[in-house]
Design an enzyme around this catalytic site. Structure first.
Site, PDB file in Angstrom:
ATOM      1  N   HIS A 186      59.578  53.332  12.569  1.00  0.00           N
ATOM      2  CA  HIS A 186      59.270  53.092  11.163  1.00  0.00           C
ATOM      3  C   HIS A 186      58.310  54.160  10.644  1.00  0.00           C
ATOM      4  CE1 HIS A 186      58.216  51.116   7.407  1.00  0.00           C
ATOM      5  NE2 HIS A 186      59.215  50.276   7.627  1.00  0.00           N
ATOM      6  N   HIS A 187      58.536  54.553   9.389  1.00  0.00           N
ATOM      7  CA  HIS A 187      57.724  55.627   8.807  1.00  0.00           C
ATOM      8  C   HIS A 187      56.253  55.246   8.701  1.00  0.00           C
ATOM      9  CE1 HIS A 187      57.207  59.435   7.015  1.00  0.00           C
ATOM     10  NE2 HIS A 187      58.340  59.500   6.334  1.00  0.00           N
ATOM     11  N   CYS A 188      55.931  53.952   8.688  1.00  0.00           N
ATOM     12  CA  CYS A 188      54.522  53.555   8.629  1.00  0.00           C
ATOM     13  C   CYS A 188      53.785  53.908   9.913  1.00  0.00           C
ATOM     14  CB  CYS A 188      54.392  52.060   8.341  1.00  0.00           C
ATOM     15  SG  CYS A 188      54.810  50.989   9.733  1.00  0.00           S
ATOM     16  N   ASN A 227      50.533  58.975   9.513  1.00  0.00           N
ATOM     17  CA  ASN A 227      51.046  59.821   8.440  1.00  0.00           C
ATOM     18  C   ASN A 227      49.923  60.644   7.843  1.00  0.00           C
ATOM     19  OD1 ASN A 227      54.065  59.052   7.634  1.00  0.00           O
ATOM     20  ND2 ASN A 227      53.032  57.178   8.295  1.00  0.00           N
TER      21      ASN A 227
END
Length: 471
Positions: free
Chosen positions: A140-142, A302
């Site tokens: 997941h991008h989180c 990120n």
């Protein structure tokens, strides 16, 4: 929330909010690693992965959210973590070629990750042509951006292949201290903004104006922008990294400029094939920009912002198109948008979590008509690697699509190859094979132009071989 849990950053949490705002979106990033066979057995695989994952605590943690999002989501250990749940196996039907694997990848990536578990999956895919097999990694991008995800290759690669200074994955240290303390901290920290942010306010305001204008001003309507469904398509294009570097050296461009010029050609051809005139302001691209300082290269989170620029789909000549891509990106980079992006992220980190959460969800539901495509580029491993004793043949990057963007392109280098992974909405953008072919053709035509430049007498400049397209 109990002690020992760690907050997601505001940016990490935003990827969860965007996903929540649209039921058709799965905001996972990923990569396909193609290896020489045979694939390891399940017991061998789980044993090897278990040893390496023990040093990456995030892969054993899930997201915990507070009621009404009054404080930011936090990572917490999953007491029921089961590695075998996350490591899955599949076999491709014959012929097991690229198209078959791409179809499988699209099906895997379109499904949302289960938030009751740590937010990642690993698929072992057998039955590829040439005696190959693949690992499809979905995160997941989180949890990570592209650069942090790439660092996992250095970490998971077999020992002895990466220098001793290779990154060791670590976690950001942002501890949850209890609901009352965290709410107070959220409110008071807005007042105590860093002095650097305050001093740079004029540039921040100027850059923010440019940034907001780029985000809200509608692009000329085309079929590239609009609502998307849940199903996805995926395809790949491969070019020589040496060719891309040679082109860049000949025309004073970066590899990223060259890659975006090839993507621009592909989108131009797609529009023309659909019977649409490609105007100058039709395709505004979202281009992620790394904000990761050198000392954060080993952190799994990120650290990125975005810049937006119109891709010159109106230009027919390949060299003219490349020069225009370079000029437009340089103009954006020099427009104080970077200061604005950094300051906005800093302020978001200090703002009340509920406010940011609700704002992101609102933005995610708005029918934006500005940004048409995503184009992200990550530098991958420079040397050949192996995994579980098997040589890695190639790596395909995977980017998600959301917010009415029907096509997204991820670019990643590995050793001597630059690979483009194209993700598209299944129904409204079915021409992914055309895009792959056109990207490869775009690099090929620039290689030909480069050969002409290298053979031209010194001092003689290149003149475009065609004018701006008229449709």
């Amino acid at each position: 929330m109990r002690d020992g849990m760690e907050y997601l950053s505001a940016l990490d949490a935003a990827f969860l909010e965007v996903e929540d705002a649209d039921p058709h979106v799965s905001l996972a990033i990923g990569a396909v690693t193609v290896l020489d066979g045979p694939a390891p057995g399940q017991a061998e695989l789980l044993s090897a992965l278990g040893e390496r994952l023990a040093a990456v605590p995030r892969f054993g943690q899930r997201v915990r959210r507070a009621p009404l999002d009054v404080i930011r989501p936090a990572w917490a250990d999953d007491p029921e973590f089961d590695l075998s749940y996350h490591v899955r196996r599949a076999a491709l039907p014959a012929p097991g070629d690229d198209a078959t694997l791409c179809c499988f990848v699209a099906r895997v990536m379109e499904q949302r990750l289960d938030r009751d578990h740590p937010l990642w999956e690993c698929w072992i895919v057998e039955g590829l042509t040439g005696g190959h097999w693949a690992v499809v990694m979905k995160v997941h991008h989180c949890l990570a951006d592209g650069i942090a995800g790439q660092r996992l290759y250095d970490f998971f690669a077999d020992q002895g292949q990466v220098q001793e200074s290779a990154p060791v994955i670590s976690m950001p240290q942002c501890r949850a201290r209890g609901l009352r303390h965290d709410i107070v901290d959220s409110v008071t920290s807005v007042v105590n903004l860093p002095l650097g942010v305050i001093r740079s306010l004029p540039d921040v305001i100027s850059g923010a104006q440019r940034l907001v204008t780029g985000l809200v001003r509608p692009s000329t309507p085309t079929s590239l922008l609009g609502p998307i469904g849940r199903a996805r398509r995926y395809s790949v294009a491969r070019v020589s990294l040496d060719d891309a570097r040679e082109i860049g050296a000949a025309f004073g461009a970066t590899v990223n400029d060259v890659a975006l010029a090839a993507v621009t050609r592909a989108l131009r051809t797609l529009l023309i094939n659909r019977g649409e005139h490609p105007p100058a302001d039709a395709v505004r691209a979202m281009v992620p920009v790394s904000m990761r300082p050198g000392d954060a290269g080993r952190v799994l989170d990120n650290r990125l912002s975005i810049m937006t620029a119109h891709l010159p789909v109106e230009i027919a000549d390949p060299v003219h198109r490349l020069n225009e891509v370079r000029a437009r990106l340089n103009a954006v980079k020099s427009g104080h948008e970077s200061e604005a992006r950094a300051s906005i992220i800093t302020i978001a980190e200090r703002a009340p979590s509920a406010l940011i959460s609700w704002l992101v969800r609102l933005i995610g539901r708005l029918p934006q008509r500005s940004i048409v495509t995503l184009a992200t580029n990550v530098r991958g491993p420079d040397v050949p690697l192996s995994l579980f004793g098997r040589p890695i043949v190639e790596i395909w990057p995977i980017a998600p699509i959301a917010l009415r963007l029907r096509i997204g392109v991820a670019m990643m280098s590995y050793h001597d190859r630059l690979t483009f992974g194209i993700t598209a909405d299944y129904r409204t953008a079915p021409e992914t094979t055309l895009l792959s072919t056109e990207i490869e053709s775009g690099i090929a035509e620039l290689v030909q132009a480069t050969r002409l430049v290298l053979r031209r007498p010194r001092g003689e400049s290149h003149a475009p071989t065609g004018d701006i397209a008229t449709g």
